[in-house]
Scaffold this motif. Sequence first.
Motif, PDB file in Angstrom:
ATOM      1  N   LEU A  61       3.706  28.916 -59.155  1.00 29.46           N
ATOM      2  CA  LEU A  61       3.911  29.167 -57.736  1.00 29.46           C
ATOM      3  C   LEU A  61       5.390  29.423 -57.512  1.00 29.46           C
ATOM      4  O   LEU A  61       6.238  28.665 -58.001  1.00 29.46           O
ATOM      5  N   ALA A  62       5.703  30.481 -56.782  1.00 30.96           N
ATOM      6  CA  ALA A  62       7.076  30.749 -56.370  1.00 30.96           C
ATOM      7  C   ALA A  62       7.286  30.078 -55.022  1.00 30.96           C
ATOM      8  O   ALA A  62       6.413  30.124 -54.155  1.00 30.96           O
ATOM      9  N   TYR A  63       8.447  29.447 -54.856  1.00 26.94           N
ATOM     10  CA  TYR A  63       8.771  28.823 -53.574  1.00 26.94           C
ATOM     11  C   TYR A  63      10.266  28.968 -53.316  1.00 26.94           C
ATOM     12  O   TYR A  63      11.037  29.326 -54.212  1.00 26.94           O
ATOM     13  N   SER A  64      10.670  28.704 -52.088  1.00 25.68           N
ATOM     14  CA  SER A  64      12.060  28.843 -51.684  1.00 25.68           C
ATOM     15  C   SER A  64      12.695  27.484 -51.438  1.00 25.68           C
ATOM     16  O   SER A  64      12.150  26.669 -50.692  1.00 25.68           O
ATOM     17  N   THR A  65      13.856  27.272 -52.031  1.00 28.05           N
ATOM     18  CA  THR A  65      14.583  26.026 -51.789  1.00 28.05           C
ATOM     19  C   THR A  65      15.177  26.003 -50.378  1.00 28.05           C
ATOM     20  O   THR A  65      15.552  24.946 -49.887  1.00 28.05           O
ATOM     21  N   ALA A  66      15.229  27.153 -49.729  1.00 27.03           N
ATOM     22  CA  ALA A  66      15.713  27.214 -48.353  1.00 27.03           C
ATOM     23  C   ALA A  66      14.659  26.679 -47.383  1.00 27.03           C
ATOM     24  O   ALA A  66      14.987  26.282 -46.268  1.00 27.03           O
ATOM     25  N   ARG A  67      13.397  26.667 -47.814  1.00 24.79           N
ATOM     26  CA  ARG A  67      12.303  26.259 -46.938  1.00 24.79           C
ATOM     27  C   ARG A  67      11.564  25.011 -47.402  1.00 24.79           C
ATOM     28  O   ARG A  67      10.914  24.355 -46.610  1.00 24.79           O
ATOM     29  N   SER A  68      11.629  24.718 -48.702  1.00 24.77           N
ATOM     30  CA  SER A  68      10.883  23.588 -49.263  1.00 24.77           C
ATOM     31  C   SER A  68      11.795  22.728 -50.110  1.00 24.77           C
ATOM     32  O   SER A  68      12.640  23.238 -50.842  1.00 24.77           O
ATOM     33  N   ASP A  69      11.591  21.436 -50.034  1.00 19.63           N
ATOM     34  CA  ASP A  69      12.357  20.472 -50.825  1.00 19.63           C
ATOM     35  C   ASP A  69      11.841  20.497 -52.267  1.00 19.63           C
ATOM     36  O   ASP A  69      10.666  20.193 -52.510  1.00 19.63           O
ATOM     37  N   PRO A  70      12.703  20.850 -53.238  1.00 21.76           N
ATOM     38  CA  PRO A  70      12.256  20.922 -54.626  1.00 21.76           C
ATOM     39  C   PRO A  70      11.630  19.617 -55.136  1.00 21.76           C
ATOM     40  O   PRO A  70      10.675  19.656 -55.913  1.00 21.76           O
ATOM     41  N   ALA A  71      12.143  18.478 -54.702  1.00 25.29           N
ATOM     42  CA  ALA A  71      11.566  17.200 -55.138  1.00 25.29           C
ATOM     43  C   ALA A  71      10.143  17.041 -54.614  1.00 25.29           C
ATOM     44  O   ALA A  71       9.262  16.565 -55.329  1.00 25.29           O
ATOM     45  N   ARG A  72       9.895  17.455 -53.387  1.00 27.65           N
ATOM     46  CA  ARG A  72       8.548  17.375 -52.800  1.00 27.65           C
ATOM     47  C   ARG A  72       7.601  18.353 -53.507  1.00 27.65           C
ATOM     48  O   ARG A  72       6.451  18.015 -53.789  1.00 27.65           O
ATOM     49  N   VAL A  73       8.087  19.540 -53.783  1.00 27.00           N
ATOM     50  CA  VAL A  73       7.268  20.525 -54.504  1.00 27.00           C
ATOM     51  C   VAL A  73       6.893  19.970 -55.873  1.00 27.00           C
ATOM     52  O   VAL A  73       5.728  20.020 -56.276  1.00 27.00           O
ATOM     53  N   ALA A  74       7.862  19.409 -56.587  1.00 20.99           N
ATOM     54  CA  ALA A  74       7.603  18.847 -57.920  1.00 20.99           C
ATOM     55  C   ALA A  74       6.611  17.691 -57.835  1.00 20.99           C
ATOM     56  O   ALA A  74       5.720  17.570 -58.683  1.00 20.99           O
ATOM     57  N   GLN A  75       6.747  16.850 -56.819  1.00 23.74           N
ATOM     58  CA  GLN A  75       5.834  15.712 -56.644  1.00 23.74           C
ATOM     59  C   GLN A  75       4.399  16.202 -56.409  1.00 23.74           C
ATOM     60  O   GLN A  75       3.459  15.707 -57.038  1.00 23.74           O
ATOM     61  N   LEU A  76       4.232  17.172 -55.534  1.00 20.47           N
ATOM     62  CA  LEU A  76       2.893  17.704 -55.265  1.00 20.47           C
ATOM     63  C   LEU A  76       2.317  18.406 -56.495  1.00 20.47           C
ATOM     64  O   LEU A  76       1.139  18.258 -56.803  1.00 20.47           O
ATOM     65  N   ALA A  77       3.166  19.163 -57.194  1.00 18.08           N
ATOM     66  CA  ALA A  77       2.701  19.877 -58.393  1.00 18.08           C
ATOM     67  C   ALA A  77       2.261  18.897 -59.473  1.00 18.08           C
ATOM     68  O   ALA A  77       1.254  19.122 -60.154  1.00 18.08           O
ATOM     69  N   GLU A  78       2.980  17.795 -59.623  1.00 17.68           N
ATOM     70  CA  GLU A  78       2.601  16.785 -60.611  1.00 17.68           C
ATOM     71  C   GLU A  78       1.289  16.108 -60.205  1.00 17.68           C
ATOM     72  O   GLU A  78       0.420  15.860 -61.049  1.00 17.68           O
ATOM     73  N   ARG A  79       1.133  15.815 -58.934  1.00 15.37           N
ATOM     74  CA  ARG A  79      -0.120  15.219 -58.452  1.00 15.37           C
ATOM     75  C   ARG A  79      -1.290  16.181 -58.724  1.00 15.37           C
ATOM     76  O   ARG A  79      -2.332  15.771 -59.215  1.00 15.37           O
TER      77      ARG A  79
END
Length: 120
Positions: A61-79
Amino acid sequence: MKQFAILLACLGAAACSHANPDTDTLSQLRAMGRDAACDSDQQCRTVPLGAKSCGGPEGYLAYSTARSDPARVAQLAERYRKQRSNANSRSGMASDCRFMADPGAACVAGKCQLGGALDR
């Protein structure tokens, strides 16, 4: 682009989310991918999604650090990875075991998209 098409097909297919507890997590990740506005390639990142039964992600998944918190993205992706891995184990699901390289992400027309960043 082929990997992006495969990912979209997988993420939209019922077979890829047959265990339904992961639906909310996947929905949150998809929302982050849709809200991927950017001004430069440096704001674009990728995260591996899901888990193949023989290892590795189902896609990226491509995402933007300007719009999404990388730590939150990583947490959701790991879940989501854990949910998919557990679902694969319970169902005996097999996969193609094909390695999917990270396609990278680039800011194209103001939105982070998979592919291109690693080729530059």
